[in-house]
Motif scaffolding. Structure first.
Motif, short mmCIF file in Angstrom:
data_model
loop_
_atom_site.label_atom_id
_atom_site.label_comp_id
_atom_site.label_asym_id
_atom_site.label_seq_id
_atom_site.Cartn_x
_atom_site.Cartn_y
_atom_site.Cartn_z
N VAL A 66 0.84 -1.19 0.00
CA VAL A 66 0.00 0.00 0.00
C VAL A 66 0.87 1.24 0.00
O VAL A 66 1.86 1.32 0.74
CB VAL A 66 -0.94 0.01 1.23
N TYR A 67 0.48 2.20 -0.86
CA TYR A 67 1.16 3.49 -0.91
C TYR A 67 0.35 4.47 -0.09
O TYR A 67 -0.85 4.65 -0.29
CB TYR A 67 1.28 3.97 -2.35
N ARG A 68 1.02 5.14 0.85
CA ARG A 68 0.35 6.14 1.68
C ARG A 68 1.14 7.45 1.61
O ARG A 68 2.36 7.43 1.65
CB ARG A 68 0.28 5.69 3.14
N LYS A 69 0.39 8.55 1.53
CA LYS A 69 1.02 9.86 1.64
C LYS A 69 0.00 10.80 2.26
O LYS A 69 -1.18 10.77 1.92
CB LYS A 69 1.48 10.39 0.28
N ASP A 70 0.46 11.63 3.17
CA ASP A 70 -0.45 12.51 3.90
C ASP A 70 -1.31 13.31 2.93
O ASP A 70 -0.80 13.97 2.03
CB ASP A 70 0.34 13.46 4.81
N ARG A 72 -3.34 12.32 0.63
CA ARG A 72 -3.63 11.78 -0.68
C ARG A 72 -4.30 10.41 -0.61
O ARG A 72 -4.47 9.75 -1.63
CB ARG A 72 -2.36 11.68 -1.52
N GLY A 73 -4.62 9.96 0.59
CA GLY A 73 -5.33 8.70 0.71
C GLY A 73 -4.42 7.50 0.56
O GLY A 73 -3.21 7.56 0.74
N GLU A 74 -5.00 6.38 0.24
CA GLU A 74 -4.31 5.08 0.20
C GLU A 74 -4.51 4.46 -1.18
O GLU A 74 -5.60 4.44 -1.72
CB GLU A 74 -4.91 4.18 1.29
N SER A 76 -3.50 0.90 -3.48
CA SER A 76 -2.95 -0.45 -3.54
C SER A 76 -2.01 -0.55 -4.73
O SER A 76 -2.40 -0.27 -5.87
CB SER A 76 -4.07 -1.47 -3.67
N ASP A 100 6.89 5.64 1.99
CA ASP A 100 5.45 5.76 1.80
C ASP A 100 4.79 4.41 1.55
O ASP A 100 3.59 4.36 1.27
CB ASP A 100 5.13 6.69 0.62
N GLU A 102 3.77 0.41 2.65
CA GLU A 102 3.52 -0.51 3.75
C GLU A 102 3.06 -1.83 3.18
O GLU A 102 2.50 -1.89 2.08
CB GLU A 102 2.44 0.03 4.70
N ARG A 273 -7.23 16.43 2.80
CA ARG A 273 -6.85 15.54 1.71
C ARG A 273 -6.40 16.38 0.51
O ARG A 273 -7.12 17.26 0.05
CB ARG A 273 -8.04 14.69 1.29
#
Length: 889
Positions: A66-70, A72-74, A76, A100, A102, A273
């Motif tokens: 999973v790509y995460r960035k403050d 910008r949501g999540e 796959s 970024d 997980e 967001r």
């Protein structure tokens, strides 16, 4: 959450080895050096801040990268299953994974973790292990390459799906006007990289032409996005909180910049967001901004800067982004309404504009569009493609189409759905006039007494029961009363009251006279005895306007040639003949075919009734959404349907409605309104008429002039001088004057048509409708003479015969100058009214005020000439040789 961590060699299992494809040395390393860890769904198997000291080998279960960035949501990135591993790149490179990313467990997972140092040592000591690992990584990279290619293909397919023209206007048909007059400009704009401006009313197909520009441009493989300003604005509550206009403008600017340039916005949980704007999403593609006049001035200037520099600043931070895109904007503003300060973007792109004229200025292509739309809707609805009779096509051509091509398409789709028997009837057509139906109108049925009266079974029967016996009394007096008109009450009443009331009543209450007409009442009574109910011949329906026009002119001619104003017998003979024809037609044909298609008195009243201050109309929104049985047309077991055979939603003119209230009583949905309106409002809505009605309106003025000329002192001298029978001489004068008035307006149509881009026939038909007020007031002014000066004879006659003092008190004397003043005042009102309509019709056909004024000028001059001639003819006929004595001619 980790349930268990065992520092023991990987135990043997009866299940298939998930690493069958791995090199033997690597499998041994995993089993000997690894440790088994178990995860539950949702557990973080590898956090974003993991140092990357271990490589994870999945034994069972599935996990997601999973790509995460403050803000910008999540997202796959990749799905992993048994036999896959994660973290090997970080281990081999000696640094942690991307901050970024997980690894999350999707289901219960067994994972074997191998220390990165142990893996590196094993690779150094065993070259075959390194080679096997490289092969494994190569297979993984190859799989990722296929994934990247598939992602790009999916992205291209998504772009193509988003950019489909059918999303904009699925039923649009490109007409001949666009092909002939606009195609070249579309090509020019497509070949250019400059932004484009599309100008036109709602429904003309601006978005379709924008898509045509996109498809012909070099960016046609990229995305085409549509941003509609009417669907993207701050909520009403936020605008109300903003307070002042400046605050609301600033709020709209911030919202528009966020949507176009991107930026942060709190979600429902209050978390900010970051979302990309339309400019980022349109990279290398085309962005259409619809209704650009609703962009604030600040936003328009910002877009102009982006178009010039290719750079913009993302809202909420100082990040500068570069963008390549094609901007197309559309607006419904008239070019004359564009203010450089308020609309800098629209004003700045005027050099790259494409102006699309409304459908009412492209009437010649309506028949072709009708054919194509009906064929398309017939296939879509799986119905037999209906034929379109001339009456139906005329109905479509006479409408002004405020919604343009979109309204034409939706109207025909609804009509195809309602059509039966493979024929599209006029009653299947119901126009969507929701935008203009309520403007300048007051529904009189809101007042309880009016509604009760109209719904009463006594309406209009009680008025008919009074008018019919009175008519019989008049007929008896015509044939058996005194031959001298001033001594015959029936003759005095007809000329002093009947004709003026007929003309004035057309203005005050439309064609309601036809509802209480004794001739129609007798026809309905005859149907109760004998009723063949045959369909009225379609040929006569098609040419009924010409038949009525000819009959009206014939009666005006007949009045003069038979000296009907001086002969009660001749007047009685005329009315008796019309009554017999009305009864015979009612017996043979269905409904009230005589009144609707043949009656000259009803036809003349109907034409003049288009100027009336009242109308009976259906609320088309109610009809379209609720009605399926059409009781207004068919009737029910207790009441007959419309006597004129009209479907209430299709009635758009007083010409085809006699306000009998049959539809009001039959409608179960309360859709019928009795409107008090601005006089002649329907003329502005129609802005066109058929040639027969146009000819009748103009020719009535010529016929009136011929009747006035026949009363001149010099006319009798002229008749004696030429030596021909009076009927021949008058027929020649009548014909010449009718042709002369028409020739004057045709000459105006020739000049006006060249200025406005109309054909002579189109221009003649349109502007002849504008002449209706002057025709109404000229006829009323003509009959005012008899109303004032013959009306006084009625109380004189009654006082002599009945010796009642009350009638002597009604005797008044009006000086000629006062009568003539009233006549001139009435005509002046008609002239002003006509001139206003002439300019409004010209303005509707031409967007530029100066050109519209030039297009109206020829008809304005013709109005001035005709009105002066009418006033002069009245003066000569009524006053020049009569002095104080006023008699019948």
């Amino acid at each position: 959450m980790v349930l268990q961590m065992l520092n023991i060699p990987f135990p043997g299992q009866a299940l298939a080895d998930p690493w069958d494809n791995l090199p033997q040395d690597l499998r041994i390393l995993i089993k000997e050096r690894g440790r088994l860890v178990q995860y539950l769904p949702g557990d973080v198997m590898m956090a974003a801040d993991d140092p990357g000291h271990c490589v994870r080998f999945i034994v069972s279960g599935r996990a997601t990268v999973v790509y995460r960035k403050d803000g910008r949501g999540e997202i796959s990135v990749e799905s992993l299953g048994p036999g896959d591993f994660y973290g090997e790149i970080a281990a081999l490179a000696g640094k942690g994974p991307l901050s970024d990313l997980e690894l999350l467990a999707d289901e219960p997972c067994d994972v074997t973790e191998v220390c990165a140092d142990e893996l590196n040592q094993a690779i150094i000591g065993q070259p075959s292990l390194a080679l096997g690992l490289l092969k494994t990584l190569a297979r993984k990279v190859d799989r990722l390459d296929h994934l990247v290619v598939q992602t790009k293909l999916n992205k291209r397919a998504l772009k193509s799906l988003i950019s489909r023209e059918e999303h904009i206007f699925p039923d649009y048909v490109v007409g001949e006007y666009v092909k002939r007059h606009l195609a070249r400009r579309v090509h020019q704009l497509a070949d250019s990289d400059h932004p484009a401006l599309l100008v036109g009313e709602t429904g003309v197909g601006k978005e379709v032409l924008a898509h045509a520009i996109f498809k012909q441009s070099h960016t046609y493989k990229e995305v085409f996005l549509l941003f509609d300003l009417l669907r993207s604005s701050p909520d009403a509550e936020s605008e109300e909180e903003a307070g002042t206009d400046a605050d609301r403008d600033a709020l709209r600017t911030r919202e528009q910049m966020r949507v176009l340039f991107g930026g942060g916005r709190p979600d429902s949980e209050g978390i900010a967001r970051d979302t990309p704007g339309y400019l980022q999403l349109t990279q290398d593609g085309t962005l259409l901004v619809r209704n650009a006049e609703h962009l604030t001035a600040a936003m328009q200037r910002a877009l102009l800067d982006v178009v010039a520099t290719g750079r913009f600043q993302v809202g909420g931070n100082e990040e500068i982004q570069e963008v390549r895109f094609r901007l197309i904007i559309s607006t419904e503003l008239d070019p004359t309404e564009v203010d450089p300060e308020r609309h800098p973007l629209i004003h700045g792109l005027r050099e790259y504009s494409l102006i699309i004229p409304p459908l009412r200025r492209r009437r010649r292509e309506i028949p072709e569009l009708v054919t194509q739309y009906i064929a398309r809707h017939g296939r879509e609805l799986r119905k037999e493609i209906p034929q379109v009779p001339n009456l139906t096509l005329k109905t479509l051509l006479n409408y002004s189409w405020p919604g343009n091509d979109v309204e034409l398409s939706t109207t025909l789709k609804r009509a195809v759905l309602l059509s039966e028997g493979g024929v599209l009837r006029p009653e299947d057509i119901s126009f969507d006039l929701a935008r203009i139906e309520g403007q300048g109108k007051l529904n009189l049925l809101r007042f309880r007494p009016v509604r009760q009266a109209m719904l009463s079974p006594l309406f209009p029967a009680i008025l008919q029961s009074a008018a019919t016996p009175f008519f019989f009394i008049l007929m008896v007096l015509f044939f058996l009363g005194p031959g001298e008109p001033t001594r015959n009450p029936a003759s005095l009443f007809s000329w002093a009251v009947g004709w003026p009331a007929l003309v004035l009543g057309s203005f005050l209450w439309g064609r309601f006279w036809c509802s209480i007409c004794p001739m129609g009442t007798l026809g309905r009574l005859a149907k109760r005895v004998v009723a063949l109910e045959r369909p009225f011949p379609p040929v006569l329906k098609t040419y009924s306007e010409f038949l009525v026009a000819g009959a009206v002119l014939f009666i005006i001619w007949l009045e003069t040639t038979t000296h009907m104003r001086s002969s009660p017998f001749n007047l009685g003979l005329l009315l008796g003949t019309i009554t017999v024809l009305a009864v015979l037609t009612s017996i043979v044909f269905e409904r009230q075919s005589w009144c609707r298609f043949l009656c000259p008195l009803g036809g003349m009243t109907g034409v003049l009734a288009q100027t009336a201050v009242v109308e009976l109309r259906a609320d088309r929104n109610v009809c379209a959404s609720r009605c399926t049985s059409h009781e207004c047309y068919i009737g029910n077991k207790d009441k007959e349907g419309c006597p004129f055979g009209q479907l209430a939603p299709t009635i758009r003119s007083n010409l085809t409605c006699k306000i009998c209230a049959a539809c009001l009583k039959n409608c179960p949905h309360g859709a019928i309104n009795l409107n008090l309106r601005v006089p002649g409002q329907e003329l502005l809505a129609m802005q066109n008429t058929n040639t027969a009605t146009a000819f009748l309106i103009v020719s009535m003025l010529g016929a009136l002039l011929s009747e006035l000329v026949s009363q001149w002192p010099s006319y009798k001298e002229f008749v004696e001088a030429v030596g021909f029978p009076e009927v021949v001489t008058f027929t020649a004068v009548f014909t010449v004057l009718v042709i002369a008035v028409n020739a004057l307006i045709v000459a105006g149509a020739v000049v006006s048509g060249r200025i406005l881009g109309d054909s002579i026939r189109e221009n003649y038909n349109r502007f002849a409708l504008a002449w209706l007020p002057i025709a109404l007031t000229a006829f009323f002014a003509f009959h005012v003479y008899y109303l004032i000066n013959l009306g006084v004879q009625l109380p004189i006659l009654l006082s002599r015969n009945f010796d009642l003092a009350i009638f002597r008190q009604l005797i008044i004397t009006v000086p000629p100058w006062a009568t003539f003043f009233v006549q001139k005042l009435v005509i002046l009102v008609g002239v002003i009214w006509t001139l206003v309509l002439v300019y409004r019709f010209s303005r509707a056909a031409e967007e530029r005020p100066t050109t519209a004024l030039l297009g109206a000028l020829p008809h304005a001059l013709a109005v001035g000439v005709i009105s002066w001639v009418v006033v002069h003819a009245i003066d000569t006929a009524h006053y020049l040789h009569r002095g104080q004595e006023l008699l019948l001619p």
